[in-house]
Design a protein around this motif. Structure first.
Motif, PDB file in Angstrom:
ATOM      1  N   VAL A  69      23.011  10.626  29.380  1.00 13.43           N
ATOM      2  CA  VAL A  69      23.796  10.191  28.226  1.00 13.43           C
ATOM      3  C   VAL A  69      23.125  10.635  26.926  1.00 13.43           C
ATOM      4  O   VAL A  69      23.789  11.064  25.989  1.00 13.43           O
ATOM      5  N   ASP A  70      21.804  10.555  26.879  1.00 14.67           N
ATOM      6  CA  ASP A  70      21.070  10.948  25.670  1.00 14.67           C
ATOM      7  C   ASP A  70      21.312  12.405  25.294  1.00 14.67           C
ATOM      8  O   ASP A  70      21.291  12.760  24.113  1.00 14.67           O
ATOM      9  N   ARG A  71      21.517  13.251  26.291  1.00 12.19           N
ATOM     10  CA  ARG A  71      21.730  14.673  26.009  1.00 12.19           C
ATOM     11  C   ARG A  71      23.179  15.088  26.274  1.00 12.19           C
ATOM     12  O   ARG A  71      23.471  16.240  26.576  1.00 12.19           O
ATOM     13  N   LEU A  72      24.061  14.133  26.112  1.00 10.04           N
ATOM     14  CA  LEU A  72      25.461  14.353  26.456  1.00 10.04           C
ATOM     15  C   LEU A  72      26.047  15.556  25.735  1.00 10.04           C
ATOM     16  O   LEU A  72      26.780  16.356  26.319  1.00 10.04           O
ATOM     17  N   GLU A  73      25.716  15.714  24.446  1.00 14.56           N
ATOM     18  CA  GLU A  73      26.319  16.816  23.688  1.00 14.56           C
ATOM     19  C   GLU A  73      25.802  18.178  24.111  1.00 14.56           C
ATOM     20  O   GLU A  73      26.340  19.212  23.701  1.00 14.56           O
ATOM     21  N   THR A  74      24.769  18.206  24.965  1.00 17.05           N
ATOM     22  CA  THR A  74      24.255  19.494  25.451  1.00 17.05           C
ATOM     23  C   THR A  74      24.811  19.861  26.824  1.00 17.05           C
ATOM     24  O   THR A  74      24.578  20.977  27.301  1.00 17.05           O
ATOM     25  N   LEU A  75      25.522  18.934  27.461  1.00 21.08           N
ATOM     26  CA  LEU A  75      26.004  19.175  28.826  1.00 21.08           C
ATOM     27  C   LEU A  75      27.248  20.062  28.818  1.00 21.08           C
ATOM     28  O   LEU A  75      28.226  19.774  28.136  1.00 21.08           O
ATOM     29  N   GLU A  76      27.216  21.112  29.618  1.00 17.78           N
ATOM     30  CA  GLU A  76      28.379  21.996  29.731  1.00 17.78           C
ATOM     31  C   GLU A  76      29.508  21.327  30.494  1.00 17.78           C
ATOM     32  O   GLU A  76      30.684  21.602  30.242  1.00 17.78           O
ATOM     33  N   THR A  77      29.157  20.453  31.441  1.00 18.72           N
ATOM     34  CA  THR A  77      30.128  19.603  32.126  1.00 18.72           C
ATOM     35  C   THR A  77      29.511  18.210  32.234  1.00 18.72           C
ATOM     36  O   THR A  77      28.310  18.033  32.009  1.00 18.72           O
ATOM     37  N   VAL A  78      30.331  17.227  32.610  1.00 24.69           N
ATOM     38  CA  VAL A  78      29.809  15.863  32.737  1.00 24.69           C
ATOM     39  C   VAL A  78      29.303  15.585  34.144  1.00 24.69           C
ATOM     40  O   VAL A  78      28.924  14.440  34.449  1.00 24.69           O
TER      41      VAL A  78
END
Length: 475
Positions: free
Chosen positions: A444-453
């Motif tokens: 969750v902390d790096r959510l904006e870096t994830l290409e997919t969830v």
């Protein structure tokens, strides 16, 4: 038929309220979001996931899980209770219900409870569609914004007996789903029109109990998602669903107040989200905070008490403060008397105690609750409506009192990063291994870096209830 014309939202979208809101949602991009809005949204997602995992263990929603397990579907989205995959519709229904099952999810001054309807919708579709973490964050912000805008325009809903989480949740979920699916403004306006037929949900449960309230988040999430998907396939809804003579504002808002919507249009409404630190209706939180402080400061014990007077905003007196003999978990969570008695007798307000029939019948807890006298009081101008005045009289004649504006977790006393993380840890403690809890929080902390969830959804599921590889769940 002569003399009438059927008009779809797609044809009228630009000139209607649904069209205006749909245009805003469709235009919203991650890059538009201020940094604090992104951070707040991440923490709200973390809070909601912890609540879903805790909810998977609660007895009140066991029938929902049993029904879901008996109706497996095409693997597309993850169930929080088992970690198994099922259809998007099934996943959002279950996960939304779990997220609202402990009366511990967020609240909102305008939008009631947002994340248990919006997060499941956004996350399940993001998982199926291969959307990014940024897409998920944007969709959650959009869903909360839509619920808040419509909530501002329907301030009479509570007095009319409608549960705003269900009424507004279908539109928040539709907005979040539409954002993930990339619907056009006209399609999303149609989605609102379709979702409006599933808006509803009475609040009679806060008078005579019944666990149906827990379904309101999950059913709202499912209805919103399905409305968005149907709109994407060409299905249509009424253009004037919100402002029309048989629309939301009149039927659920007693006429509504469109000007109030305009007054908050330019605010990021996710900033106003309340994080709850008691598993109880929000109107009880300020009194519980005030009593906790008075107990700690003066060493007040249950046996010392003679009278507890609690001043509340007028609607709160009938919203739950009138319940003195809870018969199930939901009526216990709404009961101010029970919550106060529980705190004095046990020293806290643990979620499990609200589901314990023995606690609800405990004569010591009920005796303290009988000393609670709620009354309506005017809230000082500028203070949150969730404010209180508590006066405690002891048997020896000693009196203590305190006024408290708002409560911990309310925007007036906002929850910090550490507070929300601690709540998440408490919710998942004993349910998943510590290393998996660490990994879930880190995702969750790096959510904006994830290409997919996928790195996030792959960590869901309560240990001991995960898919055993056969399509069935181990008990």
């Amino acid at each position: 038929m002569t003399g009438t014309t059927t008009v779809s939202a797609a044809e009228e979208a630009p000139s209607t309220l649904s069209g205006r809101i749909a245009a805003w949602v469709s235009a919203l991009r991650y890059e538009d979001l201020p940094g604090d809005v992104v951070e707040r949204t991440r923490l709200l997602v973390l809070d909601q996931l912890g609540l879903q995992l805790r909810g998977a263990t609660l007895p009140n929603v066991r029938p929902v899980l049993s029904l879901a397990d008996a109706q497996p579907g095409k693997a597309a989205a993850t169930l929080a209770h088992s970690g198994a995959a099922t259809t998007v519709s099934q996943a959002v229904w279950v996960n939304g219900t779990l997220g609202h099952s402990a009366e511990y999810d967020d609240a909102h001054p305008l939008a009631w409870h947002t994340n248990s309807a919006v997060v499941p919708a956004a996350l399940a579709l993001a998982e199926r569609e291969g959307a990014s973490g940024r897409d998920l964050i944007t969709a959650v912000v959009a869903g909360i914004q839509v619920m808040g805008l419509l909530g501002a325009a329907t301030p009479k809903m509570l007095g009319l007996g409608w549960h705003g989480s269900k009424v507004l949740g279908v539109f928040g979920a539709a907005a979040a789903a539409g954002a993930v699916l990339g619907l056009t403004p006209a399609q999303l306006a149609d989605a609102f029109g379709i979702a409006g037929s599933d808006a509803g949900g009475t609040m009679e449960y806060d008078r005579s109990g019944g666990e149906v309230k827990r379904l309101h988040a999950g059913s709202a999430s499912r209805s919103g998602v399905e409305a968005a998907e149907l709109a994407g396939l060409g299905f249509t809804g009424p253009a004037t669903l919100f402002e029309g003579p048989r629309g939301l504002l009149r039927l659920f808002g007693g006429g509504g107040d469109a000007a109030a919507l305009d007054a908050v249009w330019d605010r990021w409404l996710v900033r106003d989200t309340i994080v709850r630190f008691y598993p109880s209706v929000a109107t009880n939180h300020a009194p519980l905070d005030a009593i906790r402080h008075l107990r700690a400061e003066h060493g007040i014990a249950a046996g010392d008490l003679a009278r507890i007077r609690v001043g509340l905003v007028d609607f709160a007196v009938g919203h739950g403060a009138a319940i003195t003999r809870p018969t199930d978990a939901i009526s216990a969570q709404f009961s101010l008397a029970f919550s106060v008695g529980l705190q004095f007798v046990t020293g806290g307000n643990a979620p499990a105690d609200y589901f314990d029939a023995g606690r609800r019948a405990d004569p010591e807890i009920l005796a303290v609750g009988d000393l609670v006298e709620p009354y309506p009081m005017p809230i000082p101008e500028g203070d949150p409506i969730f404010s209180t005045r508590v006066d405690i009289e002891l048997k020896d004649g000693t009196a203590y009192g305190a006024y408290q504006a708002g409560f911990r977790g309310h925007p007036s006393r906002p929850a910090g990063d550490a507070d929300i993380r601690e709540k998440f840890r408490e919710n998942v403690d004993g349910l998943i291994a510590p290393e998996r809890a660490d990994a879930l929080a880190a995702a969750v902390d790096r959510l904006e870096t994830l290409e997919t969830v996928a790195p996030l959804t792959g960590l869901l599921g309560v240990d001991g209830l995960r898919d055993n590889g056969t399509g069935r769940q181990d008990a």
